[in-house]
Design a protein around this motif. Sequence first.
Motif, PDB file in Angstrom:
ATOM      1  N   LYS A 276       0.814  -1.219   0.000  1.00  0.00           N
ATOM      2  CA  LYS A 276       0.000   0.000   0.000  1.00  0.00           C
ATOM      3  C   LYS A 276       0.845   1.265   0.000  1.00  0.00           C
ATOM      4  N   GLY A 277       2.152   1.133   0.113  1.00  0.00           N
ATOM      5  CA  GLY A 277       3.054   2.292   0.191  1.00  0.00           C
ATOM      6  C   GLY A 277       4.296   1.902   0.962  1.00  0.00           C
ATOM      7  N   SER A 278       4.594   2.665   2.007  1.00  0.00           N
ATOM      8  CA  SER A 278       5.745   2.324   2.842  1.00  0.00           C
ATOM      9  C   SER A 278       5.483   2.740   4.280  1.00  0.00           C
ATOM     10  N   ILE A 279       6.202   2.106   5.173  1.00  0.00           N
ATOM     11  CA  ILE A 279       6.134   2.412   6.596  1.00  0.00           C
ATOM     12  C   ILE A 279       7.507   2.946   6.975  1.00  0.00           C
ATOM     13  N   ASN A 280       7.537   4.118   7.601  1.00  0.00           N
ATOM     14  CA  ASN A 280       8.793   4.747   8.002  1.00  0.00           C
ATOM     15  C   ASN A 280       8.836   4.846   9.520  1.00  0.00           C
ATOM     16  N   ILE A 281       9.901   4.288  10.111  1.00  0.00           N
ATOM     17  CA  ILE A 281      10.055   4.291  11.562  1.00  0.00           C
ATOM     18  C   ILE A 281      11.270   5.144  11.911  1.00  0.00           C
ATOM     19  N   SER A 282      11.070   6.137  12.763  1.00  0.00           N
ATOM     20  CA  SER A 282      12.118   7.073  13.155  1.00  0.00           C
ATOM     21  C   SER A 282      13.148   6.432  14.079  1.00  0.00           C
ATOM     22  N   GLU A 283      14.381   6.971  14.033  1.00  0.00           N
ATOM     23  CA  GLU A 283      15.435   6.582  14.977  1.00  0.00           C
ATOM     24  C   GLU A 283      14.966   6.772  16.408  1.00  0.00           C
ATOM     25  N   ASP A 284      14.256   7.869  16.654  1.00  0.00           N
ATOM     26  CA  ASP A 284      13.799   8.174  18.010  1.00  0.00           C
ATOM     27  C   ASP A 284      12.854   7.108  18.551  1.00  0.00           C
ATOM     28  N   VAL A 285      12.038   6.537  17.683  1.00  0.00           N
ATOM     29  CA  VAL A 285      11.122   5.475  18.105  1.00  0.00           C
ATOM     30  C   VAL A 285      11.920   4.234  18.504  1.00  0.00           C
TER      31      VAL A 285
END
Length: 119
Positions: A12-21
């Motif tokens: 469906k697209g992309s999932i982006n996970i931050s360094e901070d998470v």
Amino acid sequence: MPDTYFTIPDEKGSINISEDVIAAITGNALSEMEDIAAFSNTAGSELSELIGKKSISKGIRVSFTESEIIIDATIMVRFGGHITEVCERAQEAVSTAVDSITGVKPVVNIRVAGISFEK
């Protein structure tokens, strides 16, 4: 930490996970461990604190490659803890926590900066 993200492609697209998470998940997993007394500051986070920026990821550095999340954590072990056992449990705790929340198994490097003696 700069805003960089680990990207997981999806139909469906992309999932982006931050360094901070990732750093927050790591910090939480390590803070629950009895034999870890503290996270050790790195020079960059000490400088940030001097200019008024508080870091939730003190002693934790997260980096990404195309296919991996790499976590470097610097800790202080309580006196009496078996260092290699504490580090192995820390690696497992962080790996399990990050994997269960993100679905990605990270590489976890633990550095022991010192021993904490009870006062």
